[in-house]
Design an enzyme around this catalytic site. Structure first.
Site, PDB file in Angstrom:
ATOM      1  N   LYS A 290       0.246   4.327  -0.435  1.00 14.65           N
ATOM      2  CA  LYS A 290      -0.343   5.565   0.106  1.00 14.65           C
ATOM      3  C   LYS A 290      -0.018   6.745  -0.821  1.00 14.65           C
ATOM      4  CE  LYS A 290      -0.165   3.404   4.602  1.00 14.65           C
ATOM      5  NZ  LYS A 290      -0.109   3.521   6.052  1.00 14.65           N
TER       6      LYS A 290
ATOM      7  N   GLY B 233       2.272   2.145  10.815  1.00 11.50           N
ATOM      8  CA  GLY B 233       3.255   3.228  10.708  1.00 11.50           C
ATOM      9  C   GLY B 233       3.970   3.545  12.001  1.00 11.50           C
TER      10      GLY B 233
ATOM     11  N   GLU C 228      -6.860   4.970   7.587  1.00 13.84           N
ATOM     12  CA  GLU C 228      -6.629   6.387   7.264  1.00 13.84           C
ATOM     13  C   GLU C 228      -7.841   6.980   6.558  1.00 13.84           C
ATOM     14  OE1 GLU C 228      -2.821   5.803   5.359  1.00 13.84           O
ATOM     15  OE2 GLU C 228      -2.026   5.186   7.296  1.00 13.84           O
TER      16      GLU C 228
ATOM     17  N   HIS D 240      -9.490   1.429   4.618  1.00 12.96           N
ATOM     18  CA  HIS D 240      -8.228   1.591   5.357  1.00 12.96           C
ATOM     19  C   HIS D 240      -8.461   2.567   6.518  1.00 12.96           C
ATOM     20  CE1 HIS D 240      -4.150   2.792   6.352  1.00 12.96           C
ATOM     21  NE2 HIS D 240      -3.762   1.662   5.788  1.00 12.96           N
TER      22      HIS D 240
ATOM     23  N   GLU E 205      -5.814  -4.796  10.390  1.00 10.82           N
ATOM     24  CA  GLU E 205      -4.768  -3.809  10.606  1.00 10.82           C
ATOM     25  C   GLU E 205      -5.034  -3.069  11.915  1.00 10.82           C
ATOM     26  OE1 GLU E 205      -2.588  -2.674   6.760  1.00 10.82           O
ATOM     27  OE2 GLU E 205      -4.263  -1.315   6.991  1.00 10.82           O
TER      28      GLU E 205
ATOM     29  N   ASN F 206       0.873  -1.169   0.000  1.00  6.04           N
ATOM     30  CA  ASN F 206       0.000   0.000   0.000  1.00  6.04           C
ATOM     31  C   ASN F 206       0.911   1.219   0.000  1.00  6.04           C
ATOM     32  OD1 ASN F 206      -1.802   2.035   0.456  1.00  6.04           O
ATOM     33  ND2 ASN F 206      -2.296   1.444   2.567  1.00  6.04           N
TER      34      ASN F 206
ATOM     35  N   SER G  40       3.107  -2.279  10.397  1.00  5.46           N
ATOM     36  CA  SER G  40       4.552  -2.392  10.654  1.00  5.46           C
ATOM     37  C   SER G  40       5.150  -3.753  10.271  1.00  5.46           C
ATOM     38  CB  SER G  40       4.866  -2.039  12.116  1.00  5.46           C
ATOM     39  OG  SER G  40       4.519  -0.691  12.378  1.00  5.46           O
TER      40      SER G  40
HETATM   41  P1  PGA Z   1       2.733   0.201   7.681  1.00  2.00           P
HETATM   42  O1  PGA Z   1       1.296   0.496   7.035  1.00  2.00           O
HETATM   43  O2  PGA Z   1       3.216  -1.098   7.065  1.00  2.00           O
HETATM   44  O3  PGA Z   1       3.585   1.377   7.245  1.00  2.00           O
HETATM   45  O4  PGA Z   1       2.562   0.104   9.145  1.00  2.00           O
HETATM   46  C1  PGA Z   1       0.372  -0.542   6.806  1.00  2.00           C
HETATM   47  C2  PGA Z   1      -0.868  -0.002   6.181  1.00  2.00           C
HETATM   48  O5  PGA Z   1      -1.259   1.138   6.493  1.00  2.00           O
HETATM   49  O6  PGA Z   1      -1.520  -0.684   5.359  1.00  2.00           O
END
Ligand code: PGA
Length: 239
Positions: free
Chosen positions: A9, A168, A95, A93, A162, A7, A199
């Site tokens: 982003k 993150g 976010e 997601h 998630e 992903n 992560s």
């Molecule tokens: P990350 O993000 O691997 O940077 O923790 C995962 C995601 O948001 O899908």
């Protein structure tokens, strides 16, 4: 076969995209997992072109509209994504939920629209740290799954667990924590691929994927560089 989804982003410029595929080129023959990437909308055609020689890489989107077409300035339709050969779309997601206030009823309509156009859907669910500390994890997930996936057939569906506190932050869920939640989701979705996200990195992916109900990973930060993404795919290829 395990599935690794990058992903990306709101990252990458054209140079970074080309670099990504150059870095992965020499390792492609050893990759034996489903390898998917989701760039920004505008990069999808180019990434499809760059990925073409690496036949096994599928290209997806990070969002789509719940509407068919019309006066929705700034939106991107599932129909147009399918039209340019997009394979999948990430929906729900955290976010999108937190920053853009997307909730289950809307997400449900987005999923229906995407499936209508034969896009595969990765539906994301997960709890906050507060919810985990208050032992509300299963309750939250049950709500997100029941409402978000109401009347949705499981064909072409994947679910990504998630935990928001792991995204993150560098602090992944432990394999046991992730497996516990995956086993819970598995009860209701026995044949749906279940991805873990939060992560995931080359140095912890092996132990996560070793868990019985973890069928793959949805990876943000560690999927941006071709070398790291290839490492994740190589680790997934061992299963
Ligand atoms: P990350 O993000 O691997 O940077 O923790 C995962 C995601 O948001 O899908």
């Amino acid at each position: 076969m395990k599935t690794i989804v990058g992903n990306w982003k709101m990252n990458q410029d054209l140079a970074a995209l080309k670099e990504f595929f150059l870095a992965i080129e020499s390792l492609k023959a050893q990759i034996n997992c489903y390898a998917w990437v989701a760039p920004q909308f505008i990069h999808i055609p180019l990434v499809k072109e760059l990925a073409f020689t690496l036949g096994q890489i599928q290209v997806g989107a990070q969002n789509c509209s719940s509407e068919e077409a019309g006066a929705f300035t700034g939106e991107v339709s599932a129909a147009s994504l399918a039209d340019i050969g997009t394979s999948f779309v990430i929906i729900g997601h955290s976010e999108r939920r937190q920053l853009f206030n997307e909730q289950e009823e809307l997400l449900n309509r987005k999923i229906q629209k995407a499936l209508q156009y034969q896009l595969k859907v990765i539906y994301c669910v997960g709890e906050t740290l507060d919810e985990r500390n208050q032992e509300q994890t299963f309750k939250k997930l049950e709500y997100q799954l029941q409402q978000g996936l109401k009347d949705i057939p499981t064909k072409n569906l994947l679910i990504a667990y998630e935990p928001i506190w792991a995204i993150g932050t560098g602090q992944s869920a432990s394999p046991e924590q992730a497996q516990e939640v995956h086993a819970f989701i598995r009860q209701s979705f026995p044949t749906t691929p279940l991805l873990y996200g939060g992560s995931v990195k080359p140095d912890n992916i092996q132990e996560l994927l070793a868990e019985k109900d973890i069928d793959g990973a949805l990876v943000g930060g560690a999927s941006l560089k071709g070398k790291d993404f290839a490492q994740l795919c190589l680790a997934a290829s061992r299963f």
